[in-house]
Design a protein around this motif. Structure first.
Motif, PDB file in Angstrom:
ATOM      1  N   ALA A 101      -1.919 -11.085   7.526  1.00 54.45           N
ATOM      2  CA  ALA A 101      -1.986  -9.579   8.143  1.00 54.45           C
ATOM      3  C   ALA A 101      -1.034  -8.493   7.752  1.00 54.45           C
ATOM      4  O   ALA A 101      -0.903  -7.235   7.420  1.00 54.45           O
ATOM      5  N   SER A 102       0.172  -9.544   7.831  1.00 57.32           N
ATOM      6  CA  SER A 102       1.594  -9.075   7.682  1.00 57.32           C
ATOM      7  C   SER A 102       1.823  -8.505   6.354  1.00 57.32           C
ATOM      8  O   SER A 102       2.473  -7.452   6.044  1.00 57.32           O
ATOM      9  N   MET A 103       0.939  -9.054   5.362  1.00 52.52           N
ATOM     10  CA  MET A 103       0.897  -8.085   4.051  1.00 52.52           C
ATOM     11  C   MET A 103       0.272  -6.150   3.465  1.00 52.52           C
ATOM     12  O   MET A 103       0.528  -6.228   3.320  1.00 52.52           O
ATOM     13  N   ALA A 104      -0.486  -6.502   5.272  1.00 52.40           N
ATOM     14  CA  ALA A 104      -0.700  -4.622   4.890  1.00 52.40           C
ATOM     15  C   ALA A 104       0.223  -4.282   4.935  1.00 52.40           C
ATOM     16  O   ALA A 104      -0.275  -2.939   4.348  1.00 52.40           O
ATOM     17  N   LEU A 105       1.863  -4.070   5.748  1.00 51.87           N
ATOM     18  CA  LEU A 105       2.720  -2.865   4.946  1.00 51.87           C
ATOM     19  C   LEU A 105       2.893  -2.957   4.075  1.00 51.87           C
ATOM     20  O   LEU A 105       3.876  -2.010   4.315  1.00 51.87           O
ATOM     21  N   GLU A 106       2.700  -3.359   3.190  1.00 53.91           N
ATOM     22  CA  GLU A 106       2.794  -3.682   1.832  1.00 53.91           C
ATOM     23  C   GLU A 106       2.166  -2.750   0.903  1.00 53.91           C
ATOM     24  O   GLU A 106       2.211  -2.950  -0.238  1.00 53.91           O
ATOM     25  N   LEU A 107       0.751  -2.062   1.661  1.00 50.79           N
ATOM     26  CA  LEU A 107      -0.049  -1.555   0.803  1.00 50.79           C
ATOM     27  C   LEU A 107       0.214  -0.020   0.423  1.00 50.79           C
ATOM     28  O   LEU A 107       0.773   0.743   1.236  1.00 50.79           O
ATOM     29  N   GLY A 108      -0.070   0.422  -0.644  1.00 53.59           N
ATOM     30  CA  GLY A 108       0.741   1.057  -1.039  1.00 53.59           C
ATOM     31  C   GLY A 108      -0.915   2.420  -1.030  1.00 53.59           C
ATOM     32  O   GLY A 108      -0.979   3.474  -1.280  1.00 53.59           O
ATOM     33  N   SER A 109      -2.616   1.742  -1.709  1.00 52.87           N
ATOM     34  CA  SER A 109      -3.101   2.513  -1.482  1.00 52.87           C
ATOM     35  C   SER A 109      -3.500   3.744  -0.881  1.00 52.87           C
ATOM     36  O   SER A 109      -3.853   2.326   0.972  1.00 52.87           O
ATOM     37  N   LEU A 110      -4.333   4.526  -0.339  1.00 50.25           N
ATOM     38  CA  LEU A 110      -4.008   5.360   0.649  1.00 50.25           C
ATOM     39  C   LEU A 110      -5.395   4.559   1.335  1.00 50.25           C
ATOM     40  O   LEU A 110      -5.310   4.337   2.921  1.00 50.25           O
ATOM     41  N   ARG A 111      -6.955   4.126   0.948  1.00 50.49           N
ATOM     42  CA  ARG A 111      -7.614   3.628   1.358  1.00 50.49           C
ATOM     43  C   ARG A 111      -8.027   1.849   1.689  1.00 50.49           C
ATOM     44  O   ARG A 111      -8.283   1.722   2.850  1.00 50.49           O
ATOM     45  N   ALA A 112      -7.141   1.665   1.014  1.00 48.18           N
ATOM     46  CA  ALA A 112      -6.784   0.119   1.782  1.00 48.18           C
ATOM     47  C   ALA A 112      -6.404   0.181   3.041  1.00 48.18           C
ATOM     48  O   ALA A 112      -6.247  -0.748   4.011  1.00 48.18           O
ATOM     49  N   GLN A 113      -4.902   0.878   2.815  1.00 48.07           N
ATOM     50  CA  GLN A 113      -4.106   1.627   4.041  1.00 48.07           C
ATOM     51  C   GLN A 113      -5.160   1.977   5.495  1.00 48.07           C
ATOM     52  O   GLN A 113      -4.970   1.384   6.694  1.00 48.07           O
ATOM     53  N   ALA A 114      -5.700   2.401   4.902  1.00 50.89           N
ATOM     54  CA  ALA A 114      -7.321   2.971   6.630  1.00 50.89           C
ATOM     55  C   ALA A 114      -7.957   2.102   6.359  1.00 50.89           C
ATOM     56  O   ALA A 114      -8.228   1.948   7.512  1.00 50.89           O
ATOM     57  N   PHE A 115      -8.085   1.014   5.760  1.00 54.88           N
ATOM     58  CA  PHE A 115      -9.442  -0.163   5.478  1.00 54.88           C
ATOM     59  C   PHE A 115      -8.428  -1.096   6.433  1.00 54.88           C
ATOM     60  O   PHE A 115      -9.189  -1.166   7.822  1.00 54.88           O
TER      61      PHE A 115
END
Length: 755
Positions: free
Chosen positions: A529-543
């Motif tokens: 889950a640490s890879m979530a901190l690198e997500l740039g997509s708005l919806r990916a962040q929401a998920f």
């Protein structure tokens, strides 16, 4: 669906075809049709949508409501919306190959598929030996049309024999002709300098298939008997031919006339003549000739016009000529038979009585074909189609949730995981699997309360195994797409698929029935889950936020989950502030898929972090998107896929996807959990009702017998495929709405106010 009259009387018609000043026979036809409708039915409003092969070139008259750039697919879709918005009750299409964009003109189908209005199509060409694409497009027109108009009985035969058309669908209405008096040619000949000449005329866009060579080669024998005979070839060279080779073809015809010694007896008039001038040219001729070379030609507007003004006609026996000149209404000779043309032209020029008698018979037939008759016949067919159109009445529906049902999910699953797509209800192995669907399926295993434990264990393990195998430690991303042979299509999946996978892990860690699956989910979440901190997509962040919020519920001290929830919300608030307008309360300047997940993520983050500002923003933006997803009749209307990525644009109606209803149901549940406001129970039930038929088309998408769900709501009905995403959307929404009903009853009468 527009502003059309609710009655059965046709008051507004959309007319699609070429239109003057575009220079072609179909443009002349459509313009004549428009004029005939206006003259015969002055109370009928007619909106013209002109097909445009050179956008910006033509100075269209006010009659043209809009032009459709031939090769711009989006323009066809926009036109469908304009037709509905402008209140048309029916559409009349002039169909010819080559004027519509896409393979064999398939863009037209995109337009017609995006409106529910009755469609009438006049076919100007009907191919007896179509290509695969030509067949596909015409069969699409047949499926979509209430009436198909042919202009020759042979067309009816071909449609039934070659395309399997229903005879009840086909109507024969002859090509229209002008309503003009029968005039002796010598009266008008001086106007063109033809006095004392015996005139044979051919009219139309010049092209090799017109057979002009046949008449030129006949002229020496004609001149031997009638030295003053003049063969007039009237019309510009076809624009496509000019574009390819200039005037090479016209020059070759002139050279042929010189070669045969008849240059003084052949006149070429190069130009696209206006309607009234054309009629006068026809009236001034003694004989009209159509030496066309294509036996299958079903329609000839020039032949119809010649009959309409009472010309003696000599023609090759192509289909239209065979029908319209039958029973002594004209003379037929074989293809490329110059001697036969010479013989029949000489006979008619030598025998005034025969020529006059033939002219009178032709004129009498033309009286049955005048434009007003065509207008009357077509409007009558449109009226029948309008009255036959099913009426949809908005009905209040009590939402009674279906029971969760795993049957369709199992149908789409195997030992590897859940397959993506289907053809109707049959899994389509060609497209393999994706982690998005397997993540959703994993969440469903925790959401179905009555599932058999053995069955739950089996499928939870399979979907979890797919996700586990998808993790690529080299890229620190989950892969998404897998072929049916279990080979991966990429090293790293999309940001959205990675965010959705973390969401599924959080839900499984919180809700899985078996401890072993909860432990597995926590472990995989912790390691990925640490890879979530690198997500740039708005919806990916929401998920990812939704997964982190679930993880915090089961492990309140989970630092990585808290970090994810703290990382993104302020950025979302900033995006909202940047995109906001008085009429636009949204995070982006466009709408896309899974819209309700954005406010849902803020609501869940606000609850987990104790931030009232996030809850308030979630409620505000959810209220805005719910309002945008409400039809005038008060039903849920998913933001159509045609709306996607259009800046600051009102949402469009189609195509509506099951995913949007599920997202709205679950976001409304988040709003209810945060506020206790019963409004959100009603909104969730309204969105769920969409699956059961409380939608724009009154068509249920859920197949209650087996837990399946159709893939979407189209303008003309259902997308009858049942892919994994759609089935899972229904089942997850069903589980969510069932749980909401219990929660709503438990808190009824209490007030929960956001601080």
């Amino acid at each position: 669906m527009g502003k059309a009259s609710s009655g059965d009387t046709l008051t507004k018609l959309a007319l699609i075809g070429n239109f003057l000043p575009r220079q072609c026979g179909l443009a002349t036809f459509t313009t004549d049709v428009y004029d005939a409708l206006r003259d015969r039915f002055p109370e009928l409003q007619v909106d013209v949508y002109a097909m445009d092969d050179h956008p910006g070139r033509y100075d269209y008259p006010e009659a043209v409501t809009a032009a459709i750039p031939q090769d711009d697919l989006s323009a066809y879709i926009d036109t469908a919306r304009k037709i509905d918005a402008n209140g048309a009750q029916a559409i009349w299409v002039q169909h010819e190959y080559g004027i519509f964009g896409g393979s064999a003109g398939e863009h037209l189908l995109a337009l017609l598929d995006r409106t529910t209005l009755p469609v009438i199509v006049t076919l100007h060409t009907i191919l007896e030996k179509p290509s695969a694409d030509e067949r596909r497009v015409l069969e699409g027109l047949l499926r979509r049309s209430a009436r198909i108009i042919v202009m020759a009985e042979r067309g009816r035969d071909i449609l039934q024999r070659v395309y399997g058309a229903s005879p009840r669908q086909i109507v024969m209405i002859p090509h229209g002709v002008p309503d003009r008096a029968l005039i002796e040619p010598d009266v008008l000949k001086p106007r063109f300098g033809w006095q004392d000449r015996e005139v044979v005329l051919t009219f139309g866009l010049l092209a090799p298939n017109k057979g002009i060579e046949t008449i030129i080669e006949a002229m020496p024998a004609v001149i031997a008997n009638h030295p003053r005979a003049l063969y007039v070839v009237l019309g510009a060279t076809h624009p496509n031919l000019v574009a390819q080779q200039g005037e090479r073809y016209r020059d070759s015809l002139k050279a042929l006339a010189v070669e045969h010694g008849v240059a003084d007896n052949v006149a070429f008039i190069d130009g696209f003549v206006e309607h009234d001038e054309l009629i006068e040219y026809l009236q001034a001729a003694d004989i009209y000739a159509t030496p066309y070379l294509n036996p299958a030609q079903i329609t000839s507007g020039t032949l119809s016009y010649a009959i309409g003004v009472g010309k003696a006609v000599v023609s090759t026996p192509y289909v239209h000529a065979t029908e319209i000149l039958a029973d002594g209404h004209g003379v037929l000779v074989d293809f490329r038979d110059s001697a036969a043309f010479a013989r029949e032209i000489n006979r008619l020029l030598s025998n005034e009585r025969d020529r006059t008698s033939l002219s009178a018979r032709a004129y009498a037939r033309g009286r049955t074909m005048i434009w007003s008759r065509l207008a009357e016949a077509t409007v009558a067919e449109a009226q029948v189609a309008l009255r036959a159109k099913p009426r949809r009445l908005a009905k209040a529906r009590a939402v009674k949730p279906l029971a969760p049902d795993l049957a369709a999910v199992e149908r789409m699953s195997d030992a590897t995981g859940m397959l993506q797509h289907s053809i109707f209800s049959i899994p389509d192995r060609r497209h393999g699997y994706c982690i998005d669907d397997n993540a959703r399926a994993l969440m469903l295993m925790s959401a179905m309360p009555e599932l058999d434990p053995v069955q739950r264990d089996k499928w939870t393990t399979i979907y979890a195994s797919f996700i586990q195998y998808a993790w690529n430690p080299d890229t620190r991303r989950f892969r998404n797409f897998m072929n049916f042979d279990r080979t991966w299509c990429e090293d790293a999946g999309s940001e959205d698929s990675n965010g959705r996978t973390l969401w599924a892990l959080g839900i499984t860690a919180r809700d899985a029935a078996d401890q072993k699956h909860r432990d597995w989910a926590v472990a995989l979440f912790d390691s990925t889950a640490s890879m979530a901190l690198e997500l740039g997509s708005l919806r990916a962040q929401a998920f990812a936020m939704l997964g982190a919020a679930a993880m915090l519920e089961v492990k309140p001290g989970h630092e990585l989950a808290r970090s994810i929830l703290q990382r993104f919300p302020d950025g979302h608030l900033a995006l909202l502030a940047s995109a906001r307008r008085p009429e636009w309360q949204w995070f982006e300047i466009v709408l896309a898929y899974d819209n309700a997940r954005l406010p849902e993520a803020l609501l869940r983050a606000g609850q987990a972090l104790g931030r009232a500002d996030l809850i308030a923003c979630g409620i505000e933006t959810l209220s805005w998107i719910v309002d945008k997803q409400t039809s005038p009749e008060g039903r849920f209307r998913a933001v159509g896929t045609e709306s996607f990525h259009k800046p600051y644009a009102e949402p469009l109606q189609f195509d509506q996807q099951p995913l949007e209803a599920q997202a709205t149901v679950e976001a409304c549940i988040a709003a209810f959990d945060a506020t206790g406001d019963q409004r959100w129970v009603g909104e969730a039930e309204r969105a769920y009702g969409w699956y059961l038929g409380a939608n724009d088309l009154d068509l249920p998408l859920a197949t209650a017998a087996d837990g399946g769900c159709f893939d979407g709501l189209m303008p003309n009905g259902l997308n009858r495929n049942q892919g994994a995403e759609s089935i899972l959307a229904l089942q997850l929404a069903t589980c969510a709405i069932s749980g909401l009903s219990k929660s709503a009853r438990a808190v009824a009468g209490t007030d929960r106010v956001v601080a």
